[in-house]
Motif scaffolding. Structure first.
Motif, PDB file in Angstrom:
ATOM      1  N   UNK A   1       5.616   3.942 -10.134  1.00  0.00           N
ATOM      2  CA  UNK A   1       5.553   4.133 -11.642  1.00  0.00           C
ATOM      3  C   UNK A   1       4.961   3.149 -12.341  1.00  0.00           C
ATOM      4  N   UNK A   2       4.527   1.934 -11.455  1.00  0.00           N
ATOM      5  CA  UNK A   2       3.537   0.653 -12.259  1.00  0.00           C
ATOM      6  C   UNK A   2       2.181   1.177 -12.602  1.00  0.00           C
ATOM      7  N   UNK A   3       1.854   2.401 -12.091  1.00  0.00           N
ATOM      8  CA  UNK A   3       0.515   2.519 -12.377  1.00  0.00           C
ATOM      9  C   UNK A   3       0.093   3.961 -13.232  1.00  0.00           C
ATOM     10  N   UNK A   4      -0.973   4.115 -13.649  1.00  0.00           N
ATOM     11  CA  UNK A   4      -1.017   5.435 -14.651  1.00  0.00           C
ATOM     12  C   UNK A   4      -2.292   6.343 -13.969  1.00  0.00           C
ATOM     13  N   UNK A   5      -3.264   5.729 -13.069  1.00  0.00           N
ATOM     14  CA  UNK A   5      -4.335   6.418 -12.641  1.00  0.00           C
ATOM     15  C   UNK A   5      -5.001   5.678 -11.445  1.00  0.00           C
ATOM     16  N   UNK A   6      -5.707   6.516 -10.759  1.00  0.00           N
ATOM     17  CA  UNK A   6      -6.411   5.771  -9.802  1.00  0.00           C
ATOM     18  C   UNK A   6      -7.624   6.539  -9.860  1.00  0.00           C
ATOM     19  N   UNK A   7      -8.793   6.057  -9.119  1.00  0.00           N
ATOM     20  CA  UNK A   7     -10.254   6.622  -9.266  1.00  0.00           C
ATOM     21  C   UNK A   7     -10.815   6.291  -7.678  1.00  0.00           C
TER      22      UNK A   7
ATOM     23  N   UNK B   1       0.792  -1.126   0.034  1.00  0.00           N
ATOM     24  CA  UNK B   1      -0.080   0.138  -0.016  1.00  0.00           C
ATOM     25  C   UNK B   1       0.853   1.424  -0.207  1.00  0.00           C
ATOM     26  N   UNK B   2       2.002   1.178   0.702  1.00  0.00           N
ATOM     27  CA  UNK B   2       3.013   2.327   0.824  1.00  0.00           C
ATOM     28  C   UNK B   2       3.600   2.446  -0.524  1.00  0.00           C
ATOM     29  N   UNK B   3       4.111   1.322  -1.028  1.00  0.00           N
ATOM     30  CA  UNK B   3       4.906   1.499  -2.215  1.00  0.00           C
ATOM     31  C   UNK B   3       3.971   1.856  -3.480  1.00  0.00           C
ATOM     32  N   UNK B   4       2.720   1.221  -3.840  1.00  0.00           N
ATOM     33  CA  UNK B   4       2.024   1.573  -4.683  1.00  0.00           C
ATOM     34  C   UNK B   4       1.147   2.740  -4.679  1.00  0.00           C
ATOM     35  N   UNK B   5       0.618   3.269  -3.613  1.00  0.00           N
ATOM     36  CA  UNK B   5      -0.096   4.374  -3.436  1.00  0.00           C
ATOM     37  C   UNK B   5       0.438   5.459  -2.485  1.00  0.00           C
TER      38      UNK B   5
END
Length: 117
Positions: free
Chosen positions: A74-80, A24-28
């Motif tokens: 950097x693994x993600x492009x967007x969140x909603x 959760x910390x690494x990804x968000x």
């Protein structure tokens, strides 16, 4: 605002709980102090990745401050942030739709029947 565990892999010697917090910390960019985590509500989903079985444990969590910035890796492009029905539609998986519904119902009870999205 409620969130669930972010997918990731369990490092050697790590528990599912430690993995959830690390990922959760690494990804968000959200750490344990940012979240009100309901440790008594978790659900494990099982599926195959590259023809290998995988289990992921999800916990219900609420941002303590809804203005907390999400910082994607950097693994993600967007969140909603989505209402339940839209989150279920975007998930595309029946077991995830059920998990989201169960967590949503629990969150409504926690919030005293306020409008929880």
């Amino acid at each position: 605002m409620y969130v669930t565990h972010i997918l990731g892999h369990v490092d050697p010697g790590e528990s599912d709980w430690e993995t959830a917090l690390r990922e959760t910390e690494e990804e968000a960019g959200l750490c344990e102090k940012d979240l009100e985590i309901h440790k008594n509500l978790n659900k494990t989903l099982s599926y195959n990745v590259n023809e290998k079985p995988k289990e992921v444990v999800y916990w219900l969590a609420k941002l303590k401050n809804p203005n907390t910035a999400v910082k994607l890796s950097d693994e993600h492009q967007d969140f909603k942030w989505l209402p339940l029905q839209q989150a279920q539609e975007i998930s595309g998986f029946e077991d995830m739709k059920i998990l989201l519904s169960e967590f949503h119902e629990y969150a409504i009870k926690l919030e005293g029947n306020k409008n929880v999205e």
